[in-house]
Structures are given as C-alpha cells and as structure tokens.
Motif scaffolding. Structure first.
Motif, PDB file in Angstrom:
ATOM      1  N   VAL A 115     -22.563  25.315 -17.409  1.00 51.31           N
ATOM      2  CA  VAL A 115     -23.085  25.672 -16.094  1.00 51.31           C
ATOM      3  C   VAL A 115     -23.904  24.504 -15.569  1.00 51.31           C
ATOM      4  CG1 VAL A 115     -24.622  27.213 -14.825  1.00 51.31           C
ATOM      5  CG2 VAL A 115     -23.157  28.128 -16.623  1.00 51.31           C
ATOM      6  N   SER A 116     -23.639  24.088 -14.324  1.00 53.05           N
ATOM      7  CA  SER A 116     -24.393  23.007 -13.693  1.00 53.05           C
ATOM      8  C   SER A 116     -25.394  23.608 -12.711  1.00 53.05           C
ATOM      9  CB  SER A 116     -23.447  22.047 -12.959  1.00 53.05           C
ATOM     10  OG  SER A 116     -22.588  21.407 -13.874  1.00 53.05           O
ATOM     11  N   LEU A 117     -26.678  23.320 -12.944  1.00 53.67           N
ATOM     12  CA  LEU A 117     -27.744  23.825 -12.078  1.00 53.67           C
ATOM     13  C   LEU A 117     -28.268  22.717 -11.187  1.00 53.67           C
ATOM     14  CD1 LEU A 117     -29.901  26.050 -14.481  1.00 53.67           C
ATOM     15  CD2 LEU A 117     -28.145  26.783 -12.852  1.00 53.67           C
ATOM     16  N   HIS A 118     -28.641  23.085  -9.970  1.00 55.69           N
ATOM     17  CA  HIS A 118     -29.209  22.153  -9.003  1.00 55.69           C
ATOM     18  C   HIS A 118     -30.569  22.686  -8.554  1.00 55.69           C
ATOM     19  CE1 HIS A 118     -25.314  20.115  -8.782  1.00 55.69           C
ATOM     20  NE2 HIS A 118     -24.782  21.330  -8.778  1.00 55.69           N
ATOM     21  N   GLY A 119     -31.599  21.843  -8.671  1.00 55.44           N
ATOM     22  CA  GLY A 119     -32.951  22.279  -8.346  1.00 55.44           C
ATOM     23  C   GLY A 119     -33.248  22.326  -6.868  1.00 55.44           C
ATOM     24  N   ASN A 120     -32.483  21.562  -6.041  1.00 59.60           N
ATOM     25  CA  ASN A 120     -32.725  21.519  -4.595  1.00 59.60           C
ATOM     26  C   ASN A 120     -34.198  21.272  -4.276  1.00 59.60           C
ATOM     27  OD1 ASN A 120     -30.028  22.026  -3.552  1.00 59.60           O
ATOM     28  ND2 ASN A 120     -30.247  24.062  -4.426  1.00 59.60           N
ATOM     29  N   LEU A 121     -34.761  20.263  -4.931  1.00 59.52           N
ATOM     30  CA  LEU A 121     -36.187  19.975  -4.791  1.00 59.52           C
ATOM     31  C   LEU A 121     -36.486  19.253  -3.483  1.00 59.52           C
ATOM     32  CD1 LEU A 121     -36.929  18.735  -8.420  1.00 59.52           C
ATOM     33  CD2 LEU A 121     -37.202  21.051  -7.491  1.00 59.52           C
ATOM     34  N   VAL A 122     -37.670  19.505  -2.959  1.00 55.47           N
ATOM     35  CA  VAL A 122     -38.144  18.872  -1.721  1.00 55.47           C
ATOM     36  C   VAL A 122     -39.574  18.391  -1.936  1.00 55.47           C
ATOM     37  CG1 VAL A 122     -38.668  19.220   0.716  1.00 55.47           C
ATOM     38  CG2 VAL A 122     -36.689  20.357  -0.310  1.00 55.47           C
ATOM     39  N   TYR A 123     -39.881  17.224  -1.383  1.00 54.19           N
ATOM     40  CA  TYR A 123     -41.241  16.685  -1.507  1.00 54.19           C
ATOM     41  C   TYR A 123     -41.504  15.788  -0.300  1.00 54.19           C
ATOM     42  CZ  TYR A 123     -45.394  14.735  -3.785  1.00 54.19           C
ATOM     43  OH  TYR A 123     -46.679  14.369  -4.094  1.00 54.19           O
ATOM     44  N   ARG A 124     -42.369  16.247   0.615  1.00 54.32           N
ATOM     45  CA  ARG A 124     -42.634  15.498   1.847  1.00 54.32           C
ATOM     46  C   ARG A 124     -44.131  15.465   2.105  1.00 54.32           C
ATOM     47  NH1 ARG A 124     -40.462  18.521   6.298  1.00 54.32           N
ATOM     48  NH2 ARG A 124     -40.514  16.606   7.522  1.00 54.32           N
ATOM     49  N   LEU A 125     -44.646  14.263   2.336  1.00 56.13           N
ATOM     50  CA  LEU A 125     -46.051  14.063   2.669  1.00 56.13           C
ATOM     51  C   LEU A 125     -46.146  13.271   3.972  1.00 56.13           C
ATOM     52  CD1 LEU A 125     -47.440  13.107  -0.863  1.00 56.13           C
ATOM     53  CD2 LEU A 125     -47.790  15.268   0.343  1.00 56.13           C
ATOM     54  N   PRO A 126     -47.223  13.443   4.743  1.00 60.48           N
ATOM     55  CA  PRO A 126     -47.332  12.766   6.033  1.00 60.48           C
ATOM     56  C   PRO A 126     -47.657  11.280   5.890  1.00 60.48           C
ATOM     57  CG  PRO A 126     -49.327  14.004   5.592  1.00 60.48           C
ATOM     58  CD  PRO A 126     -48.371  14.344   4.488  1.00 60.48           C
ATOM     59  N   ARG A 127     -47.137  10.498   6.828  1.00 57.45           N
ATOM     60  CA  ARG A 127     -47.455   9.065   6.900  1.00 57.45           C
ATOM     61  C   ARG A 127     -48.111   8.794   8.255  1.00 57.45           C
ATOM     62  NH1 ARG A 127     -44.829   4.515   8.960  1.00 57.45           N
ATOM     63  NH2 ARG A 127     -42.940   5.729   9.444  1.00 57.45           N
ATOM     64  N   TRP A 128     -49.321   8.236   8.224  1.00 58.30           N
ATOM     65  CA  TRP A 128     -50.065   7.915   9.451  1.00 58.30           C
ATOM     66  C   TRP A 128     -49.737   6.483   9.840  1.00 58.30           C
ATOM     67  CZ3 TRP A 128     -56.106   7.320   9.857  1.00 58.30           C
ATOM     68  CH2 TRP A 128     -56.457   7.201  11.202  1.00 58.30           C
ATOM     69  N   THR A 129     -49.017   6.313  10.913  1.00 57.07           N
ATOM     70  CA  THR A 129     -48.541   4.984  11.299  1.00 57.07           C
ATOM     71  C   THR A 129     -49.655   4.060  11.779  1.00 57.07           C
ATOM     72  OG1 THR A 129     -48.042   5.697  13.571  1.00 57.07           O
ATOM     73  CG2 THR A 129     -46.279   5.919  11.918  1.00 57.07           C
ATOM     74  N   LYS A 130     -50.772   4.620  12.226  1.00 60.97           N
ATOM     75  CA  LYS A 130     -51.889   3.815  12.743  1.00 60.97           C
ATOM     76  C   LYS A 130     -52.990   3.633  11.696  1.00 60.97           C
ATOM     77  CE  LYS A 130     -49.975   3.535  16.805  1.00 60.97           C
ATOM     78  NZ  LYS A 130     -49.387   2.257  17.282  1.00 60.97           N
TER      79      LYS A 130
END
Length: 221
Positions: A115-130
C-alpha cells in the motif's frame, strides 16, 4: 495561525474559524484503498476465499516534503501595514495535511500487498517583502512573531506526520477491505488533534501557552 484549517492545508473548503494559524485542518473527503476485488480480464472470477493481506506500506513523508505554495506574501511598507495584511488573511500561516491518501490497489488475487500512502503535507509561512527596508526595531518584532508562528505551524505539521506514521504502522497485516476505514479514522484523529491545538492556543494568538504568543506589536516603527 498555525495550521491548515482551510481546505489546505488546498482544495478543501475553508473552516469557519479563521485565525493566526489553522492546524492543518484540511478537511477533504477521505478516499481509501480503491475498488474492491472483482472479476478482471480473462483470469475469471477471483476466488472468494482469497485473503488479500497488506504486507508492506510505502510513504512519501520520510523525509517530509510539504507543499509550500502558493506563497503567503506580505507587502506592507510598515509593520502596521504588514499586520493589517496578515489580519485580512484566513490564517497567518498554514501547516498540516490535506488528508492522508492511499493509492488504489488494482483487483487481483495477489495476497501480499503493498500500500502506498501519501501525506499531502502543507507548510506555508508569510514572507514580508519590505523587511529589509524596515527599522531594526520593526525587524526584531517581526522576527519574534515569526519564530512563534513557526513553532505553532511546526507543531501542526508534526501532528500530521505523527498520525500518518501511526496509520502506516497499523496497516501492515490487515486485509485490503480494512484500508478505507483505517485511512478515514486516521484522518479524523488527525483533524481532532489539529482542532484541539487551535482551540487550546486560539490559533496561536493566546498568550503564555505552548505554541501560542503569535502576536505582532504593530505600534513599533
């Protein structure tokens, strides 16, 4: 702040509780291991007494490779403007899982299945351009907030991986017919733990608690 309470962690519908971070609470429909065995090709009917047992489980989160897009971009010139933009977001950061998935197992009469499992992980943090143009005091305050937000989102990601790993360990030795239920149950446990983290921390905004203190002092110039 920290998680994926959107369909994110992606195509999911967003939850009603927006905040600093939603812990990967990405509630998409959970699909199990695919179609049940049946008649295929010229091989004739599959004997009803064949037990199709899971002998091996593969996984795609070791090492973790979460989705980091679309990027969360903050463009405010001042810390106050950056804070306003953050507050307009459903979450300041997102981490967790869109839901663990198992690849479909084709019909057949093989007994030792992988059986092949996929975690479908997400990781997003904000980036301040200024950030580079801001004062040292404003940079320091952003850095302080960012470190707290990262700790919150890191915990959301860890919960997703822990539950995915528990599922991978539990599947071995089970019959193919158990896959769908076990995947669904694992995702439910994952979502419950993510919700508990966000409840306990007010999505990271609560002060003085583990994985909290995700606040930004926008009076600093």
């Amino acid at each position: 702040m920290g998680g994926i309470r959107d369909g994110v962690l992606g195509t999911q519908a967003q939850s009603g509780n927006a905040g600093r971070g939603s812990g990967g609470s990405i509630t998409l429909d959970v699909f199990g291991g695919g179609d049940l065995p049946g008649v295929i090709g010229i091989d004739g009917p599959i004997p009803l007494d064949v037990t199709r047992v899971i002998a091996r489980v593969t996984k795609d989160w070791d090492p973790p490779n979460p989705t980091t897009t679309p990027e969360i971009v903050i463009t405010g010139t001042t810390l106050a403007q950056a804070g306003q933009q953050l507050d307009r977001l459903p979450e300041w950061g997102q981490a967790g899982s869109r839901g663990v998935r198992a690849d479909r197992i084709p019909p057949g009469n093989s007994t030792n299945l992988t059986v092949s499992l996929h975690g479908n992980l997400v990781y997003r943090l904000p980036r301040w351009t200024k950030y580079a143009d801001a004062s040292k005091a404003a940079q320091a305050e952003w850095d302080r907030m960012f470190a707290k937000l990262k700790a919150h989102e890191d915990r959301h990601l860890a919960i997703a991986i822990e539950e995915a790993e528990n599922l991978a360990q539990a599947l071995a030795g089970h019959d193919i017919d158990d896959i769908a239920t076990m995947v669904t149950d694992a995702n439910r446990r994952m979502q419950s733990r993510q919700d508990d983290l966000d409840t306990d921390t007010d999505h990271g905004a609560k002060l003085g608690v583990p994985y909290g203190d995700v606040v930004l002092d926008t009076t600093i110039r």
